[in-house]
Write an enzyme that holds these catalytic residues in place. Sequence first.
Site, PDB file in Angstrom:
ATOM      1  N   THR B  97     -84.383  45.783  52.857  1.00 42.13           N
ATOM      2  CA  THR B  97     -84.732  46.021  54.257  1.00 42.13           C
ATOM      3  C   THR B  97     -86.227  45.776  54.408  1.00 42.13           C
ATOM      4  OG1 THR B  97     -82.951  47.599  54.613  1.00 42.13           O
ATOM      5  CG2 THR B  97     -84.833  47.742  56.102  1.00 42.13           C
ATOM      6  N   LYS B 173     -80.435  45.791  61.454  1.00 39.62           N
ATOM      7  CA  LYS B 173     -80.708  46.985  60.639  1.00 39.62           C
ATOM      8  C   LYS B 173     -81.736  47.870  61.328  1.00 39.62           C
ATOM      9  CE  LYS B 173     -80.825  49.625  56.863  1.00 39.62           C
ATOM     10  NZ  LYS B 173     -81.092  49.368  55.456  1.00 39.62           N
ATOM     11  N   LYS B 241     -90.035  54.236  56.294  1.00 40.13           N
ATOM     12  CA  LYS B 241     -90.324  52.798  56.122  1.00 40.13           C
ATOM     13  C   LYS B 241     -89.578  51.972  57.177  1.00 40.13           C
ATOM     14  CE  LYS B 241     -88.141  49.824  53.603  1.00 40.13           C
ATOM     15  NZ  LYS B 241     -87.466  48.989  52.605  1.00 40.13           N
TER      16      LYS B 241
END
Lengths: 300, 300
Positions: B97, B173, B241
């Site tokens: 990611t 995502k 994050k």
Amino acid sequence: MSDRIAFIGLGIMGEAMASNLLEARGELSVFNRSPEKAAKLEARGAKVCASPAEAAADAEIICLCLSNDNAVKDVLFGEGGVVQNLRYNSLIIDFSTISPSMSREFAAALKHDYKAAFIDAPVSGGDIGAKQGTLTIMAGGDPSDFERARSVFEAIGKSATLAGPVGAGQLTKAVNQIVVSITVAAMTEGLMLAEKAGLDVVKTLEIIRGGAAGSWTLDNYAPRVVAGDLGPGFHARNMLKDLRIAIGEADDLGLPLPVSELLKSLYTALCAHENPDVEFGNHALIELYRKGFMTGGVKD
Amino acid sequence: MSDRIAFIGLGIMGEAMASNLLEARGELSVFNRSPEKAAKLEARGAKVCASPAEAAADAEIICLCLSNDNAVKDVLFGEGGVVQNLRYNSLIIDFSTISPSMSREFAAALKHDYKAAFIDAPVSGGDIGAKQGTLTIMAGGDPSDFERARSVFEAIGKSATLAGPVGAGQLTKAVNQIVVSITVAAMTEGLMLAEKAGLDVVKTLEIIRGGAAGSWTLDNYAPRVVAGDLGPGFHARNMLKDLRIAIGEADDLGLPLPVSELLKSLYTALCAHENPDVEFGNHALIELYRKGFMTGGVKD
């Protein structure tokens, strides 16, 4: 002999609930400030009363479904109010969503001054749930009063749970509304990013809704948002009212709820967009984002 | 002849995904910066390589599962990097990611300088999904590359969707993580109000989770929170994050996401509580509220 029922407050929710009660009981006394709202029920055999006091004289169980603290206070204790004619051993069931502290205050006054019992019983499930008799009822009160109310609850809801003493129903509703409003924000910000980033929004929803991002909101409101249907369902202004109640309670407890506070601000801004021609459902939060948070000033 | 596979990055997620690929294929080349992580796979027949470049030499499809933009950049283009040994017509599948813009940059450089194809393919489903091979894969790239990757996706996930061109997987995502983190906030503030107000928290959850407040989070994380289990699952620091990535993307688009921004601040504060003895899952946000937002200062 079973308790006779009166129903006070025939808004969208109240009228539908009263209708189901009339259906179940065959008789019902009703009162509404604007009497024209009672016409349909009257045609089906309900007795339309001239005041809350007159409705109270007719019944052992008095149901309320009103818009806020002051409306409940006025109907109970104001001119022509319920307490002027309360019968011996009456039970008041308040389906309104109001503050837990006011519920406790009303319950205490009714018990002390009038020997009457009180249950707070806010509902969720919206206008559709009210019409279909599938509301979820979150009750606060004594277990014996809850048992006495059971047949009323069964006529209007699919489930009723006694959450605790008086006020616990309102507290549970406050918890519910915090979770709903923030989950709506989750959907809103996700959809906005998808839209602005040029993703296929429908496909994005299909990908994410089966996993950890999934929610009732994503399943039920996101398709309406995508279709441009931002009307109620559940009014944005009622969500704002409910957030004020929840945050007021949190303030009393010394509990900071920063995300709920932000949601209150966002709904305040959204509701400043409302006008007689446009009514927003609580899922219309995205309208605020699409307008870049330019709300066109604060209402008077 | 079917493509040979290399897998680079054997963290919790990567090792489980590589394990499923080894199972499906019977052979696999692997690389990890700390080679001891490869021992179990080596015992089952995987070839352990000394560098990303060596892994690339062995395979036509090179899978990456790394922690951030810089780690991917380094493995691809750094010393001993993948590009030093890229075979003709290679495909790189990046399960990490990272930011959508970096994905697009990497893809452009690989195509222009090395005639290699690139798919961004971040996953959701956590360590359990990785172990069970039931991840949800959100892919961005060319349809023909997506077809070529299909057998790899089938070995590690239950569903893979091509969301659009390169970067679209990361964007999807990012949308997912915004929705998840805010839904976690919805649960957190609801539970806090219930706790502080003295409600029976388990009963409250039972009442609200079947209605409009319902979510995967409420079903799966709330019981863990109530049981005092705040460990990962999915790490709070990874949610932080991911929120930074999502908000960075929103910033580039000129899109204000106030609730996500607040969540980023809250996760920043939560992660300042972490230490070698305590690891937080993303549902541990409630710890911050229980400590009254006193985070004990900011980390160096």
